[in-house]
Design an enzyme around this catalytic site. Sequence first.
Site, PDB file in Angstrom:
ATOM      1  N   LYS A  22      40.472  28.101  55.641  1.00 18.86           N
ATOM      2  CA  LYS A  22      39.026  28.301  55.498  1.00 18.86           C
ATOM      3  C   LYS A  22      39.185  28.895  53.914  1.00 18.86           C
ATOM      4  O   LYS A  22      38.300  27.928  53.201  1.00 18.86           O
ATOM      5  CB  LYS A  22      38.500  29.612  56.169  1.00 18.86           C
ATOM      6  N   ASN A  23      39.817  29.573  53.564  1.00 22.74           N
ATOM      7  CA  ASN A  23      39.813  30.042  52.000  1.00 22.74           C
ATOM      8  C   ASN A  23      40.128  28.943  51.076  1.00 22.74           C
ATOM      9  O   ASN A  23      39.982  28.947  49.870  1.00 22.74           O
ATOM     10  CB  ASN A  23      40.478  31.319  52.034  1.00 22.74           C
ATOM     11  N   ARG A  92      29.612  34.611  51.172  1.00 26.29           N
ATOM     12  CA  ARG A  92      29.603  35.091  49.839  1.00 26.29           C
ATOM     13  C   ARG A  92      30.458  34.101  49.151  1.00 26.29           C
ATOM     14  O   ARG A  92      30.233  33.977  47.962  1.00 26.29           O
ATOM     15  CB  ARG A  92      30.526  36.160  49.926  1.00 26.29           C
ATOM     16  N   CYS A 116      28.659  43.656  51.217  1.00 24.16           N
ATOM     17  CA  CYS A 116      28.837  43.354  52.600  1.00 24.16           C
ATOM     18  C   CYS A 116      29.458  44.149  53.247  1.00 24.16           C
ATOM     19  O   CYS A 116      29.830  45.156  52.799  1.00 24.16           O
ATOM     20  CB  CYS A 116      29.566  41.625  52.487  1.00 24.16           C
ATOM     21  N   ARG A 121      31.114  44.180  46.624  1.00 23.09           N
ATOM     22  CA  ARG A 121      31.590  43.009  46.036  1.00 23.09           C
ATOM     23  C   ARG A 121      31.080  42.387  44.932  1.00 23.09           C
ATOM     24  O   ARG A 121      30.279  41.740  44.645  1.00 23.09           O
ATOM     25  CB  ARG A 121      31.539  41.636  47.169  1.00 23.09           C
ATOM     26  N   ASP A 309      43.316  40.687  54.598  1.00 18.76           N
ATOM     27  CA  ASP A 309      42.517  39.828  55.465  1.00 18.76           C
ATOM     28  C   ASP A 309      43.397  39.959  57.014  1.00 18.76           C
ATOM     29  O   ASP A 309      43.100  39.446  58.006  1.00 18.76           O
ATOM     30  CB  ASP A 309      42.398  38.337  55.273  1.00 18.76           C
ATOM     31  N   ILE A 331      42.371  46.850  48.352  1.00 17.89           N
ATOM     32  CA  ILE A 331      41.665  45.814  48.035  1.00 17.89           C
ATOM     33  C   ILE A 331      40.150  45.924  48.236  1.00 17.89           C
ATOM     34  O   ILE A 331      39.374  45.942  47.281  1.00 17.89           O
ATOM     35  CB  ILE A 331      41.953  44.334  48.639  1.00 17.89           C
ATOM     36  N   ARG A 401      32.950  32.157  62.110  1.00 21.39           N
ATOM     37  CA  ARG A 401      33.092  31.875  60.478  1.00 21.39           C
ATOM     38  C   ARG A 401      34.447  31.580  60.225  1.00 21.39           C
ATOM     39  O   ARG A 401      34.717  30.714  58.965  1.00 21.39           O
ATOM     40  CB  ARG A 401      32.756  33.139  59.675  1.00 21.39           C
TER      41      ARG A 401
HETATM   42  C1  UD1 Z   1      38.885  36.240  48.700  1.00 19.08           C
HETATM   43  C2  UD1 Z   1      38.747  35.682  50.303  1.00 19.08           C
HETATM   44  C3  UD1 Z   1      38.766  36.905  51.089  1.00 19.08           C
HETATM   45  C4  UD1 Z   1      39.778  38.056  50.969  1.00 19.08           C
HETATM   46  C5  UD1 Z   1      39.797  38.385  49.398  1.00 19.08           C
HETATM   47  C6  UD1 Z   1      41.034  39.091  48.973  1.00 19.08           C
HETATM   48  C7  UD1 Z   1      37.726  33.575  50.104  1.00 19.08           C
HETATM   49  C8  UD1 Z   1      36.797  32.715  50.651  1.00 19.08           C
HETATM   50  N1  UD1 Z   1      37.758  35.105  50.483  1.00 19.08           N
HETATM   51  O1  UD1 Z   1      37.574  36.832  48.566  1.00 19.08           O
HETATM   52  O2  UD1 Z   1      38.821  36.475  52.585  1.00 19.08           O
HETATM   53  O3  UD1 Z   1      39.774  39.124  51.552  1.00 19.08           O
HETATM   54  O4  UD1 Z   1      39.828  37.269  48.651  1.00 19.08           O
HETATM   55  O5  UD1 Z   1      42.248  38.533  49.324  1.00 19.08           O
HETATM   56  O6  UD1 Z   1      38.813  33.022  49.447  1.00 19.08           O
HETATM   57  N2  UD1 Z   1      36.579  42.144  42.360  1.00 19.08           N
HETATM   58  C9  UD1 Z   1      35.993  42.736  41.311  1.00 19.08           C
HETATM   59  N3  UD1 Z   1      35.164  41.896  40.638  1.00 19.08           N
HETATM   60  C10 UD1 Z   1      35.007  40.472  40.796  1.00 19.08           C
HETATM   61  C11 UD1 Z   1      35.589  39.971  42.079  1.00 19.08           C
HETATM   62  C12 UD1 Z   1      36.275  40.914  42.749  1.00 19.08           C
HETATM   63  O7  UD1 Z   1      36.138  44.044  41.029  1.00 19.08           O
HETATM   64  O8  UD1 Z   1      34.414  39.833  39.847  1.00 19.08           O
HETATM   65  C13 UD1 Z   1      37.421  42.991  43.259  1.00 19.08           C
HETATM   66  C14 UD1 Z   1      36.917  42.988  44.702  1.00 19.08           C
HETATM   67  O9  UD1 Z   1      35.850  43.751  44.834  1.00 19.08           O
HETATM   68  C15 UD1 Z   1      38.170  43.300  45.361  1.00 19.08           C
HETATM   69  C16 UD1 Z   1      39.129  42.597  44.674  1.00 19.08           C
HETATM   70  O10 UD1 Z   1      38.514  42.362  43.444  1.00 19.08           O
HETATM   71  O11 UD1 Z   1      38.255  44.593  45.530  1.00 19.08           O
HETATM   72  C17 UD1 Z   1      39.629  41.335  45.243  1.00 19.08           C
HETATM   73  O12 UD1 Z   1      38.499  40.473  45.535  1.00 19.08           O
HETATM   74  P1  UD1 Z   1      38.491  38.797  45.519  1.00 19.08           P
HETATM   75  O13 UD1 Z   1      39.918  38.670  45.546  1.00 19.08           O
HETATM   76  O14 UD1 Z   1      37.546  38.669  44.435  1.00 19.08           O
HETATM   77  O15 UD1 Z   1      38.057  38.664  46.752  1.00 19.08           O
HETATM   78  P2  UD1 Z   1      37.096  37.191  46.919  1.00 19.08           P
HETATM   79  O16 UD1 Z   1      37.673  36.091  46.147  1.00 19.08           O
HETATM   80  O17 UD1 Z   1      35.597  37.323  46.935  1.00 19.08           O
END
Ligand code: UD1
Length: 422
Positions: A22-23, A92, A116, A121, A309, A331, A401
């Site tokens: 999915k990701n 998201r 969420c 996030r 995850d 995370i 999902r």
């Molecule tokens: C992706 C995955 C999700 C997984 C996550 C972490 C998809 C669709 N989803 O989500 O399943 O749980 O990676 O492996 O691929 N952060 C910031 N600022 C930002 C963005 C993120 O501080 O602008 C923080 C987040 O709050 C979190 C960490 O960085 O603590 C990692 O998040 P991120 O890797 O961005 O998660 P997603 O890409 O949204």
Amino acid sequence: MDKIVIEGNVPLVGEVSVSGAKNAALPIIAATLLTDEPCIIKNVPALRDVLTMIKILKSLGVKTSFEAGRLKVEPKYLRQHVADYKFVSTMRASICLLGPLLARLKQARVSMPGGCIIGQRPVDLHLKGLRALGARIKIEHGYIIAEGKTLRGSDIYLGGAYGSSVLATANVMMCAALAKGRTLIENAACEPEVADLADFLNKMGARITGQGTPAVWIEGVRRLGGASHSVIPDRIEAGTHILAAAITGGDLVIRKARREHLSALFDKLSSIGIKIAFLPNGDIRVKRGSRGLRSTDITTLPYPGFPTDMQAQIMALLCVSDGISVITEKIFPDRYMHVSELNRMGADVFLEGASAIIKGQKRMSGAPVMASDLRASAALILAGLVARGKTEVSRVYHLDRGYEKIEEKLAKVGARIKRVKE
Ligand code: UD1
């Protein structure tokens, strides 16, 4: 609304095939917007999030057809640059449309995703990266509004308080693919899904190197063309089935998984007492060792560390492993909605800040429980598979999902599991 009903305490035996990730599929589908030529994506799982992404593409004027895991995208008539709140609020990951829309149409308007259930996030890294490429970005009326007539390559450090970001790396990579000049992303996410996206972009004509490492180089090109690509297998789904074998004391062969994507999980499973064998044809065989299950300590980290995850699912296993285990979430520190539901099934887990202390129990007992998010649903199903008596997991729309036909796959290997309409 559907619920999943499980009669537990049955060892699972047989073979399970893993679906496409999915990701990886979601950003790859978004990346098709970077060209006006048709793209074919194969091994696409038929999941609710994927269907939402296809709906968003249609709302932007793009033609799609999706059958038997093969998605054809015809992005020629992409006209709209707005990803509406009604979609983004349900998924998201739609934030990964920001980079491609901006690169192709020079403007993008994507609803702010908001928080969420698994915690805060933020999107600061996405914005930082795109601004470094020359985009002007403001947030108004709940939308991220980005404009950038001329996007230029840049050196970008993309680390935040919790390390790298998967979708921020994806967004910047997609946008930089069409920017003028060279971009270097430092502290890029190393997840296999990010590397798979880069591989797809390269098939479209992008010039990306270093994917899968913390330093990704992108030499911008003037245009990208159509491409065909098969999505990598879902390592989280594979891991969930591996844990289903482990928790039930079964003997499962996992097909179509990539063992190199699961090293952190295997490392922990061997200390817990699970036997993993890599078969010559690439399949993975999982069995419980003769000494029973032992406790361990786990810290979730960006790839190649232990994936957040998989945190909820491995907690279910540790709930029935001898001794005291500690899980620390690095995370998403609040990602513990499954704890109180597992405790309702007889687990003994208590939270101390971002850590969970798990006292292993001899057995769990089936109960009605509520799924709060995608991976929590999987953890409750795993607990239901080992518990004595009946477990009813409600709110399974979360499960839909991210897991393709999970109850069918588990039933085929002996689980007494069914989906019923509430
Ligand atoms: C992706 C995955 C999700 C997984 C996550 C972490 C998809 C669709 N989803 O989500 O399943 O749980 O990676 O492996 O691929 N952060 C910031 N600022 C930002 C963005 C993120 O501080 O602008 C923080 C987040 O709050 C979190 C960490 O960085 O603590 C990692 O998040 P991120 O890797 O961005 O998660 P997603 O890409 O949204």
